[in-house]
Design a protein around this motif. Structure first.
Motif, PDB file in Angstrom:
ATOM      1  N   ARG A  92      67.299  28.134  67.127  1.00  0.00           N
ATOM      2  CA  ARG A  92      66.692  29.408  66.731  1.00  0.00           C
ATOM      3  C   ARG A  92      66.474  30.298  67.949  1.00  0.00           C
ATOM      4  O   ARG A  92      65.362  30.732  68.237  1.00  0.00           O
ATOM      5  CB  ARG A  92      65.381  29.165  65.995  1.00  0.00           C
ATOM      6  CG  ARG A  92      65.546  28.404  64.682  1.00  0.00           C
ATOM      7  CD  ARG A  92      64.205  28.069  64.079  1.00  0.00           C
ATOM      8  NE  ARG A  92      64.353  27.370  62.796  1.00  0.00           N
ATOM      9  CZ  ARG A  92      63.351  26.859  62.113  1.00  0.00           C
ATOM     10  NH1 ARG A  92      62.114  26.950  62.573  1.00  0.00           N
ATOM     11  NH2 ARG A  92      63.553  26.243  60.955  1.00  0.00           N
ATOM     12  N   ASP A 132      57.421  31.848  56.276  1.00  0.00           N
ATOM     13  CA  ASP A 132      58.269  30.889  56.993  1.00  0.00           C
ATOM     14  C   ASP A 132      59.694  31.408  57.211  1.00  0.00           C
ATOM     15  O   ASP A 132      60.203  31.357  58.341  1.00  0.00           O
ATOM     16  CB  ASP A 132      58.275  29.536  56.272  1.00  0.00           C
ATOM     17  CG  ASP A 132      56.975  28.783  56.465  1.00  0.00           C
ATOM     18  OD1 ASP A 132      56.203  29.151  57.378  1.00  0.00           O
ATOM     19  OD2 ASP A 132      56.710  27.832  55.710  1.00  0.00           O
ATOM     20  N   THR A 174      61.478  32.462  60.970  1.00  0.00           N
ATOM     21  CA  THR A 174      62.777  31.932  61.394  1.00  0.00           C
ATOM     22  C   THR A 174      63.716  33.076  61.765  1.00  0.00           C
ATOM     23  O   THR A 174      64.413  33.021  62.787  1.00  0.00           O
ATOM     24  CB  THR A 174      63.394  31.084  60.268  1.00  0.00           C
ATOM     25  OG1 THR A 174      62.546  29.959  60.002  1.00  0.00           O
ATOM     26  CG2 THR A 174      64.770  30.578  60.654  1.00  0.00           C
ATOM     27  N   GLU A 175      63.723  34.121  60.963  1.00  0.00           N
ATOM     28  CA  GLU A 175      64.575  35.279  61.244  1.00  0.00           C
ATOM     29  C   GLU A 175      64.103  36.020  62.494  1.00  0.00           C
ATOM     30  O   GLU A 175      64.922  36.568  63.240  1.00  0.00           O
ATOM     31  CB  GLU A 175      64.586  36.206  60.032  1.00  0.00           C
ATOM     32  CG  GLU A 175      65.272  35.608  58.815  1.00  0.00           C
ATOM     33  CD  GLU A 175      65.024  36.391  57.539  1.00  0.00           C
ATOM     34  OE1 GLU A 175      65.512  35.953  56.480  1.00  0.00           O
ATOM     35  OE2 GLU A 175      64.337  37.436  57.586  1.00  0.00           O
ATOM     36  N   ARG A 223      62.694  34.620  65.152  1.00  0.00           N
ATOM     37  CA  ARG A 223      63.182  33.829  66.295  1.00  0.00           C
ATOM     38  C   ARG A 223      64.656  34.100  66.562  1.00  0.00           C
ATOM     39  O   ARG A 223      65.112  34.099  67.711  1.00  0.00           O
ATOM     40  CB  ARG A 223      62.966  32.334  66.032  1.00  0.00           C
ATOM     41  CG  ARG A 223      61.511  31.899  66.026  1.00  0.00           C
ATOM     42  CD  ARG A 223      61.392  30.385  65.873  1.00  0.00           C
ATOM     43  NE  ARG A 223      60.015  29.953  65.808  1.00  0.00           N
ATOM     44  CZ  ARG A 223      59.350  29.741  64.680  1.00  0.00           C
ATOM     45  NH1 ARG A 223      59.973  29.908  63.507  1.00  0.00           N
ATOM     46  NH2 ARG A 223      58.094  29.356  64.690  1.00  0.00           N
TER      47      ARG A 223
END
Length: 302
Positions: free
Chosen positions: A64, A136, A140-141, A143
């Motif tokens: 990531r 969540d 993630t996006e 990062r």
């Protein structure tokens, strides 16, 4: 240019240094490529070439994004000021407007509160690209470089992201007047567990939390209606579909007008803290800081 000049010999190329600084600031090859208007393979190739010139790796590659190694932090500290000054000179003029600011978070909070706060910034040339979703996936996006700022409903784990407490939202137990009158005939919470519940999801995350925090017991009901948007829950409850637990900011107008009634006033209502999350380090886009400062300033008045 010969291979000897491009790999391991001579001073680093200025474009490689610009690319390195963008990757260091964003923590992502993808985000750096977007900011520099380059392809991701070009960014990757430039970083590899710079690492070959310097004879050491600059970043730890992770699924990531990337994490700078100590030598990279030192190099970035030495490069930031001169490269920023050079960018200011090269970018002077109306044709070099900053990139849009990519902001993401819960749809209800963004649409009901935050877009109104940020609206005046468009007159200063700020462009916004807004995305909605659950915390969540959005983190993630973030990062991976897809967003600049994320409003998260929980503090992210680890050190790859920087989180600031942003806003506290309280939860209220509400129903339309007709249901409020019917429910007043029996004690809470038993009366509620025999009446229809309108919820955000089948697992009733908000209502179950309220029950544990306020009544110190488990909620033993199934939803009569589920709507995956809290604005839809407000509409359904206002129309008389049943009762619900909602963020106070979302139904403040309905409570003030009498369209909804408060069913319970706990001494210690449950509160959820939202966080404004970004990747560490300053952004190459000055408008990201402008949006962040506007949001934090507005939050202090809520």
């Amino acid at each position: 240019m010969s291979d000897r000049n491009s790999h391991g010999s001579g001073p680093p190329d200025l474009n490689q240094l610009r690319t390195f600084l963008a990757v260091h600031r964003t923590g992502s090859f993808t985000a750096a490529a977007r900011g520099l208007r380059l392809s991701q393979p070009t960014v990757t190739a430039q970083i590899r070439a710079l690492e070959e010139r310097l004879g050491r790796e600059l970043f730890e590659r992770r699924p990531r994004g990337v994490v700078p190694l100590p030598h990279a932090d030192d190099l970035a500290a030495r490069l930031a000021e001169p490269l920023d000054r050079l960018a200011d000179v090269a970018g002077a003029g109306p044709e070099r407007a900053p990139e849009p600011v990519h902001l993401a978070g819960p749809a209800e909070f963004l649409c009901t509160v935050l877009l109104g706060v940020l609206a005046p910034l468009t007159d200063q040339g700020v462009r916004l690209r807004v995305a909605t979703g659950l915390t969540d996936p959005l983190l993630t996006e973030l990062r991976a470089g897809h967003h600049d700022l994320v409003v998260a409903t929980r503090r992210p784990r680890g050190r790859s992201l920087h989180a600031e407490p942003f806003s506290d939202e309280d939860f209220v137990l509400v129903a339309a007047p007709a249901w409020a009158d019917r429910l007043s005939a029996a004690p809470l919470p038993d009366a509620l567990e025999r009446a229809p519940l309108v919820a955000y999801a089948e697992d009733l995350p908000i209502a179950r939390r309220y029950w544990r925090h306020v009544f110190d017991r488990r909620l033993q009901v199934r939803a009569a209606v589920t709507v995956p948007d809290l604005r839809g829950v407000v509409a359904a409850v206002t129309a008389g579909a049943g009762w619900s637990v909602l963020p106070g900011y979302l139904c403040r107008a309905e409570l003030a007008s009498g369209a909804l009634r408060l069913l319970h006033r706990p001494e210690d209502p449950p509160i959820n803290t939202a966080y404004l999350v970004r990747r560490p380090g300053p952004s190459a886009n000055p408008h990201v800081a402008l949006v962040r400062e506007r949001l934090l300033a507005a939050a202090r008045t809520w």
